[in-house]
Enzyme design. Structure first.
Site, PDB file in Angstrom:
ATOM      1  N   GLU A   1      11.095 -38.679  -2.654  1.00  0.00           N
ATOM      2  CA  GLU A   1       9.649 -38.480  -2.601  1.00  0.00           C
ATOM      3  C   GLU A   1       8.996 -39.025  -1.326  1.00  0.00           C
ATOM      4  OE1 GLU A   1       7.793 -39.906  -6.170  1.00  0.00           O
ATOM      5  OE2 GLU A   1       8.783 -38.419  -7.422  1.00  0.00           O
TER       6      GLU A   1
ATOM      7  N   GLU B   1      14.267 -35.957 -11.221  1.00  0.00           N
ATOM      8  CA  GLU B   1      13.493 -36.805 -12.138  1.00  0.00           C
ATOM      9  C   GLU B   1      12.616 -35.941 -13.023  1.00  0.00           C
ATOM     10  OE1 GLU B   1      11.115 -39.963 -10.379  1.00  0.00           O
ATOM     11  OE2 GLU B   1      12.702 -40.394  -8.943  1.00  0.00           O
TER      12      GLU B   1
HETATM   13  C1  BG6 Z   1       8.476 -41.124  -9.114  1.00  0.00           C
HETATM   14  C2  BG6 Z   1       9.367 -42.162  -8.502  1.00  0.00           C
HETATM   15  O1  BG6 Z   1       7.334 -41.079  -8.351  1.00  0.00           O
HETATM   16  O2  BG6 Z   1       7.986 -41.303 -10.378  1.00  0.00           O
HETATM   17  C3  BG6 Z   1       9.865 -43.208  -9.467  1.00  0.00           C
HETATM   18  O3  BG6 Z   1      10.423 -41.590  -7.801  1.00  0.00           O
HETATM   19  C4  BG6 Z   1       8.755 -43.571 -10.422  1.00  0.00           C
HETATM   20  O4  BG6 Z   1      10.355 -44.289  -8.723  1.00  0.00           O
HETATM   21  C5  BG6 Z   1       8.423 -42.338 -11.239  1.00  0.00           C
HETATM   22  O5  BG6 Z   1       9.024 -44.658 -11.263  1.00  0.00           O
HETATM   23  C6  BG6 Z   1       7.355 -42.548 -12.265  1.00  0.00           C
HETATM   24  O6  BG6 Z   1       6.216 -43.058 -11.683  1.00  0.00           O
HETATM   25  P1  BG6 Z   1       5.486 -44.334 -12.245  1.00  0.00           P
HETATM   26  O7  BG6 Z   1       4.404 -44.623 -11.270  1.00  0.00           O
HETATM   27  O8  BG6 Z   1       4.966 -43.979 -13.576  1.00  0.00           O
HETATM   28  O9  BG6 Z   1       6.550 -45.395 -12.294  1.00  0.00           O
END
Ligand code: BG6
Length: 478
Positions: free
Chosen positions: A167, A377
């Site tokens: 990201e 993800e």
């Molecule tokens: C993504 C990242 O932006 O989303 C992760 O790659 C992150 O590292 C995940 O944890 C979820 O976002 P957040 O802010 O809810 O932890």
């Protein structure tokens, strides 16, 4: 919609990132990262939480891999901490750092789990920030390439899937435009300049990997938030075009086509913020785009976009507390704003729950780039509670099941999807939201401090998903 299964060999995975799970922030010669520094500044993270200990995966990786094996996981995505390998960002290698990842990779492959390795998930060595301002300087390109080469040489034999950057759009936006991540700056020009440098790093590392003839596949992962217009009105549809030109396509074209979209260039040039792109940059970026094997996609939600007048809203408040409704509208005056969508449900952190947005987004990517995709993800951040040794997270099961079904629909519509990684394997440190926003299939008892692992209901469910190669998600309507 066609009902389609998943291909044989589909990578059913789960993911994490070094700073969010490892802990051991000063162990065995690791140098400080910009996150070690940032979390020590007052008020930067939710209730001052930090990743000093996190899930202590550094010391408990064997137990964690044991759980992955029990789950039947096909792939585990994790990141290497650059300052564990090079405490100063460059120069002398810290052998103990290499040793940790060597052991982890060995443990995974010995248990039949494919390692998917991210080289950079935001924990830049502090030394490079101090020396030349980190991502603001082109000096980072050579240092990153040296770090990447070290990892390819050390692990190339066992690792077949590499993600150069996680990201880059999020860490540059939050770090250089919105001042919410390190180094806490807020300047449009600097944001676009650093993003351009991330693209140069990506292309350089992809080229290096290919030139050195390492076996396997390489790409980077971008956070993709597809969007809809708030209404059929001409002004909302124009806002949507602006959103894609200055956001999604701006961010992805430079990685996947090697050039910025024309409309975005016009806008940023008028705003006096267009990054400098040399002829050599263009050639490198084009080559990087040609050589990358896949696009990593991190998908959480869609946006709904509306007209935003020139005196309209700028960046609003972000919900980092889990108090639903505390996120405000935000946007770019004169271009667009994002608004709540009455047809969509939201999480406690005000993230839109939109499985069909994943199918729709994957089809957009197929049309635009034609690259294979790895969903690196996807997951639900929620409050979970441990009750008599169990965590009943049916809401997470529903969320994941619908998104997996959306993947199968995208496959049926011609998308080449290599794998799907839930975010996350264990609970972990959520950058701005502390430990109360949980994503894992495995609960980690942060509250008592024992860090005991407890398999959630979603763990048992995902085990069946993997065993049936996704079929159970196609059969159930959730
Ligand atoms: C993504 C990242 O932006 O989303 C992760 O790659 C992150 O590292 C995940 O944890 C979820 O976002 P957040 O802010 O809810 O932890």
């Amino acid at each position: 919609m066609n009902r389609a299964g998943f291909p044989a060999g589909f990578l059913w995975g789960s993911a994490s990132a070094a700073y969010q799970v490892e802990g051991a922030y000063q162990a065995d010669g690791k140098g400080p990262s910009i996150w070690d520094t940032w979390v020590r500044l007052p008020g930067k993270t939710f209730q001052g939480a930090n990743g000093d200990v996190a899930a202590d995966h550094y010391h408990r990786y064997r137990e964690d891999v044991g759980l992955m094996k029990e789950l039947g996981l096909k792939a585990y995505r994790f990141s290497i901490s650059w300052p564990r390998i090079f405490p100063q960002g460059k120069g002398k290698i810290n052998q103990a750092g290499l040793e940790f990842y060597k052991n982890l990779i060995h443990q995974l492959t010995a248990n039949g789990i494919e390692p998917v390795v991210t080289l950079y998930h935001w924990d830049l060595p502090q030394a490079l920030q101090d020396e030349y301002g980190g991502w603001e300087s082109r000096d980072i390109i050579a240092d990153f390439a040296n770090y990447a080469k070290t990892c390819f040489d050390a692990f190339g034999g066992q690792v077949k899937y590499w993600i150069v950057l996680n990201e880059p759009n999020i860490f540059t936006q939050l770090g250089y435009l919105l001042a919410m991540h390190p180094p806490g700056k807020s300047d449009l020009r600097t944001y676009l300049h650093t993003y351009h440098i991330t693209a140069l790093v990506h292309a350089t590392v992809v080229k290096l990997f290919k030139e050195q003839g390492h076996p396997g596949h390489i790409g980077s992962s971008i956070a993709f938030t597809p969007a809809y217009p708030a209404s059929d009105k001409e002004e909302d549809r124009r806002a949507l075009t602006n959103y894609y030109a200055t956001n999604c396509w701006w961010l992805m074209d430079i990685y996947c086509k090697g050039e910025y979209p024309a409309r975005g260039k016009e806008y940023y040039t008028q705003a006096g913020a267009m990054p400098q792109v040399s002829a050599a940059d263009r050639e490198l970026l084009r080559r990087g785009a040609e050589l990358a094997d896949f696009l990593g996609v991190n998908y959480y939600q869609t946006a709904t976009v509306a007209h935003n007048p020139i005196d309209g809203v700028g960046f609003g408040a972000m919900n980092t507390s889990g108090k639903k409704g505390t996120q405000t509208e935000n946007g770019v005056p004169g271009l667009y704003k994002t608004v709540f969508n009455p047809n969509i449900e939201y999480t406690d952190w005000d993230w839109a729950i939109d499985p069909d947005g994943l199918r729709y987004g994957l089809l957009q990517l197929k049309e635009r780039y034609g690259l294979p995709v790895l969903i690196s993800e996807n997951g639900l951040g929620a409050f979970d509670s441990l009750e008599q040794g169990r965590v009943h997270d049916q809401y997470r099961i529903d969320f994941l099941a619908k998104h997996i079904r959306a993947c199968s629909q995208a496959i049926a519509q011609g998308v080449e999807l290599w794998g799907y990684c839930t975010w996350s394997f264990t609970d972990l440190f959520s950058w701005l939201n502390g430990y109360q926003k949980r994503y894992g299939l495995v609960y980690v008892d942060f509250d008592s401090g024992t860090l005991q692992r407890v398999k959630k209901d979603s763990f048992y469910w995902y085990k069946e998903v993997i065993a049936s190669n996704g079929d159970i998600c196609l059969e159930t309507e959730g």
